[in-house]
Design an enzyme around this catalytic site. Structure first.
Site, PDB file in Angstrom:
ATOM      1  N   ASP A  73     -34.653 -37.940  16.158  1.00 27.17           N
ATOM      2  CA  ASP A  73     -34.792 -39.400  16.180  1.00 27.17           C
ATOM      3  C   ASP A  73     -34.372 -39.947  17.530  1.00 27.17           C
ATOM      4  OD1 ASP A  73     -34.974 -42.050  15.485  1.00 27.17           O
ATOM      5  OD2 ASP A  73     -33.152 -42.076  14.287  1.00 27.17           O
ATOM      6  N   GLU A 118     -34.369 -49.649  19.371  1.00 27.42           N
ATOM      7  CA  GLU A 118     -34.914 -49.512  18.019  1.00 27.42           C
ATOM      8  C   GLU A 118     -33.800 -49.454  16.984  1.00 27.42           C
ATOM      9  OE1 GLU A 118     -36.330 -47.798  14.332  1.00 27.42           O
ATOM     10  OE2 GLU A 118     -34.851 -46.891  15.656  1.00 27.42           O
ATOM     11  N   HIS A 137     -39.061 -44.354  20.513  1.00 28.08           N
ATOM     12  CA  HIS A 137     -37.937 -45.124  21.054  1.00 28.08           C
ATOM     13  C   HIS A 137     -36.965 -44.244  21.833  1.00 28.08           C
ATOM     14  CE1 HIS A 137     -34.927 -44.151  17.864  1.00 28.08           C
ATOM     15  NE2 HIS A 137     -35.953 -44.153  17.040  1.00 28.08           N
ATOM     16  N   ASP A 191     -33.646 -45.056  22.537  1.00 33.27           N
ATOM     17  CA  ASP A 191     -32.233 -45.112  22.173  1.00 33.27           C
ATOM     18  C   ASP A 191     -31.909 -44.154  21.026  1.00 33.27           C
ATOM     19  OD1 ASP A 191     -33.875 -46.919  20.678  1.00 33.27           O
ATOM     20  OD2 ASP A 191     -32.090 -47.878  19.857  1.00 33.27           O
TER      21      ASP A 191
HETATM   22 ZN   LIG Z   1     -35.765 -43.625  15.063  1.00 35.35          ZN
END
Ligand SMILES: [Zn+2]
Length: 403
Positions: free
Chosen positions: A120, A154, A87, A89
């Site tokens: 992340d 996400e 993802h 974002d």
């Molecule tokens: Zn994530």
């Protein structure tokens, strides 16, 4: 292949630097969305000779009016695909005083790459792109066609990301594909997530009567009642006691979390208190049954203080069917992890909330895996460069695996 990926260290750092500098916070969290980062990645992949499609999801809150969802393919010997979905974002940095450096400027400290999004989910983006680049640079055709999906939204529900993509492009993904989501895992690389607990978030509101603290007999103290309700709810794990070896922890959990502010001064007895319960429930249980017990136990406790209790659902996510621990994607990952890291990985369940649930709802077998530092969403988030190299090698092994 493995050797080639080891030569990409500098390129991985540079890619992280580019990604970190492009703020991709979604509009739900006051950000501009993912467009700038998506455009950068689209240009990069196009430059490598890949065809990149965009399936934009309408969102009037961002300048472009849409949120990007990119899909790129590297053709393989077979039409069946090996997907990696990452993802675009990131979550906002939060309290800046807790950061030792600017969250949107990559800081390199030995093996650590520090900045918002580095783990992340830039780790997923960097490792999958570098594995593809190694194939391209070496002129190797993968056994399956490699699909790269780079999705929006996400962190705030996926309604304009994977959920949108699956609904608007149902033919992109097939049950014959291997689908890997590098967005959670363990520091020793051995956690391959195949199942999730159901999520139930409840708001508990206690309504009593506010009064001056010197004359408590005139009021009904909701904070005291809330404390007793919280203790009474410790009955829940005893009532919902099934354990599943797939999960860590193996049982359902019922945690009181947020507590809203009540009165503004010390000498006032509160007449209204609100707190929240985060329940992670094994798939065996029905969430309506859990909510019913929270109401019954909570009300019985609140009644002793003459206080009313209201229970509302904030979020309710019934866990989708688990991915078969023997599914080809799980077997391929476990084998590759063993080859690269020399460790025995294990299919497991987690507490819920990964984007993989959308795949599982469509009965698409998916495994969530990466090697993490557990700093996602935290100040001074970092990933390890050695993990980027190792995880890219694992993905490359999966791309090349004959099955
Ligand atoms: Zn994530």
């Amino acid at each position: 292949m493995s050797e080639r990926l080891g030569q990409y260290r500098e390129e991985m750092v540079n890619l992280q630097r580019e990604l970190v500098s492009r703020v991709a916070v979604g509009p739900d969290q006051g950000g501009p969305g993912e467009e700038e980062k998506a455009l950068f990645l689209k240009n990069l992949l196009t430059g490598w000779g890949l065809e990149v499609d965009n399936y934009p999801a309408p969102d009037p809150r961002v300048a472009e009016g849409v949120r990007p969802n990119l899909v790129a393919f590297l053709p393989g010997e077979r039409a069946e695909k090996a997907w990696v979905l990452s993802h675009l974002d990131v979550v906002p940095p939060g309290d800046l005083s807790l950061w030792d450096s600017d969250p949107y400027t990559l800081k390199v400290e030995g093996d650590r790459l520090i900045g918002r999004g580095t783990e992340d989910d830039h780790q997923g983006i960097v490792t999958s792109l570098m594995a593809v680049k190694a194939l391209l640079d070496l002129g190797i055709t993968p056994s399956r066609t490699v699909g790269l999906a780079l999705v929006a939204d996400e962190e705030t529900g996926s309604g304009r990301g994977l959920d949108f993509l699956l609904k608007s492009q149902p033919h992109l993904f097939s049950p014959e594909d291997l689908i890997i989501v590098p967005d959670a895992g363990s520091p020793d690389s051995t956690l391959v997530e195949v199942a999730e607990k159901s999520i139930l978030w409840l708001r508990l509101t206690l309504l009593g009567e506010q009064c001056h603290a010197s004359r408590p007999q005139l009021g009904k103290n909701t904070l005291r009642a809330a404390a007793h309700v919280i203790v009474a709810l410790e009955e829940l794990p005893r009532e919902f006691a099934i354990k599943s070896p797939l999960f860590e922890p193996p049982e359902s959990t019922f945690e009181p979390t947020q507590k809203e502010a009540n009165v503004g001064n010390i000498n006032t007895i509160p007449g209204r208190d609100v707190f929240y319960l985060d329940c992670r429930v094994l798939p065996e249980y029905d969430l309506a049954q859990v909510k019913g017990r929270v109401e019954a136990i909570g009300r019985e406790s609140a009644r002793k203080f003459g206080v009313e209790l209201r229970v509302e659902v904030v979020q309710e996510l019934k866990s989708p069917p688990a991915t078969d621990p023997e599914a080809p994607v799980v077997r391929a990952l476990v084998k590759a992890i063993c080859q690269v890291y020399g460790r025995e990985a294990r299919p497991q369940g987690i507490g819920g909330g990964t984007v993989a649930a959308f795949f599982r709802q469509q009965h698409l077998p998916v495994a969530v895996w990466m090697t993490v530092t557990h700093t996602a969403h935290q100040p001074n988030e970092f990933c390890l460069l050695s993990n980027l190299v190792g995880d890219a090698r694992v993905l490359a092994h999966v791309f090349l695996a004959e099955d």
